[in-house]
Design an enzyme around this catalytic site. Structure first.
Site, PDB file in Angstrom:
ATOM      1  N   TYR A 148      19.473  57.800  44.893  1.00 32.14           N
ATOM      2  CA  TYR A 148      20.648  57.846  45.762  1.00 32.14           C
ATOM      3  C   TYR A 148      21.726  58.705  45.111  1.00 32.14           C
ATOM      4  O   TYR A 148      22.336  59.563  45.751  1.00 32.14           O
ATOM      5  CB  TYR A 148      21.161  56.425  46.015  1.00 32.14           C
ATOM      6  CG  TYR A 148      22.363  56.372  46.929  1.00 32.14           C
ATOM      7  CD1 TYR A 148      22.234  56.642  48.286  1.00 32.14           C
ATOM      8  CD2 TYR A 148      23.625  56.044  46.438  1.00 32.14           C
ATOM      9  CE1 TYR A 148      23.331  56.582  49.132  1.00 32.14           C
ATOM     10  CE2 TYR A 148      24.722  55.987  47.272  1.00 32.14           C
ATOM     11  CZ  TYR A 148      24.571  56.257  48.625  1.00 32.14           C
ATOM     12  OH  TYR A 148      25.662  56.208  49.451  1.00 32.14           O
ATOM     13  N   LYS A 152      23.534  62.185  46.367  1.00 31.94           N
ATOM     14  CA  LYS A 152      24.987  62.250  46.585  1.00 31.94           C
ATOM     15  C   LYS A 152      25.667  63.213  45.608  1.00 31.94           C
ATOM     16  O   LYS A 152      26.574  63.957  46.005  1.00 31.94           O
ATOM     17  CB  LYS A 152      25.602  60.855  46.479  1.00 31.94           C
ATOM     18  CG  LYS A 152      25.174  59.913  47.593  1.00 31.94           C
ATOM     19  CD  LYS A 152      25.436  60.514  48.985  1.00 31.94           C
ATOM     20  CE  LYS A 152      25.095  59.544  50.102  1.00 31.94           C
ATOM     21  NZ  LYS A 152      25.277  60.154  51.446  1.00 31.94           N
TER      22      LYS A 152
END
Length: 279
Positions: A148, A152
């Site tokens: 993740y 990001k």
């Protein structure tokens, strides 16, 4: 607020749904993408003139370009909100190849391709706003969230560079960095890798407590967050980053201050690799 046409990905839940509902209530036009139209049928029926639903899987690059070619012929899109995405939890070793590929395709590549596909029309119309839903996890990393964070951190670098490329065309860019919020991202759509016994008791599994509502709900109000995102479009110049949530802001500040202090301690080391002056 001026009348605008908004294109928002992933409007079936979370920030996408909250923003869409607020904008439609204000009389704005929203083109919302979903993978399952049935999940937004209520909006289709309630706002038949101002809500246009489109089916899109952002991992399908060909479909992105086909849809964007059609939309930009039919509408002047003033704001793109890249919202589609999800969380994947587990130690890096626990993730499968398919899980790694899918989150990169969704949270990183999909957003990149949406931006690339809309820029020609925004340049031609002489204005536009690109809003990228990121996370304070685009600045702060936690164990058990490696992929993740990879997505990001990656999309933030992409958007920050694009902001400098498109400023001369009157196109603004805002990277939104929310903290924990009471959305399906945490309490419904989060995906967890097949956990290995070797990581029991390891910080990589601390996320299990966070995902259980019985341990307390996230502090962020998605409706208030959605309002702040919408309001940012009226700011000129566009704020490059928008941190939402007091805990997210403090954690980001603490992390960046530690990072800067570490860089400063390396001043002599960095200089030692330069050619001496005059050479």
């Amino acid at each position: 607020m001026a009348n605008r046409t908004w294109l928002i990905t992933g409007v079936s839940s979370g920030f996408g749904r909250a923003m869409t509902s607020q904008l439609l209530a204000q009389g704005q036009t929203v083109i919302g993408t979903v993978r399952n139209i049935q999940k937004v049928q209520d909006l289709v029926e309630q706002y038949p003139q101002t809500f246009i639903s489109k089916t899109l899987d952002v991992t399908n690059i060909a479909n992105i370009h086909q849809l964007m070619e059609k939309l930009t012929q039919d509408y002047q899109i003033d704001v793109l909100v890249n919202n589609a995405g999800y969380g994947l939890f587990g130690a890096a070793e626990e993730l499968s190849d398919a899980e790694v590929d899918r989150i990169i395709a969704t949270d990183l590549t999909g957003s990149i391709q949406m931006v690339r596909a809309i820029l020609p029309s925004m340049r031609a119309q002489g204005h536009g706003r690109l809003i990228q839903i990121s996370s304070y996890g685009g600045q702060v990393a936690f164990p058990g969230n490696s992929m993740y964070h990879a997505a990001k951190f990656g999309i933030e670098g992409f958007m920050e560079a694009v902001a400098q490329e498109v400023a001369d065309f009157n196109i603004g860019v805002t990277i939104v960095e929310p903290g924990g919020a009471r959305t399906e991202f945490r309490y419904g759509s989060a995906q967890v890798a097949k956990m290995m016994p070797a990581y029991e008791g390891n910080p990589a599994h601390a996320f299990q407590r966070m995902l259980d509502p019985a341990n307390g709900l996230a502090p962020g109000d998605p409706q208030r967050m959605a309002s702040r995102i919408i309001e940012s479009v009226d700011q000129d110049p566009a704020p490059l980053r928008l941190v939402l949530g007091s805990q997210a802001l403090q954690s980001t500040i603490d992390t960046l201050e530690k990072r800067v202090a570490d860089f400063k301690r390396q001043t002599a080391l960095a200089a030692s690799t330069d050619f001496p002056a005059g050479e």
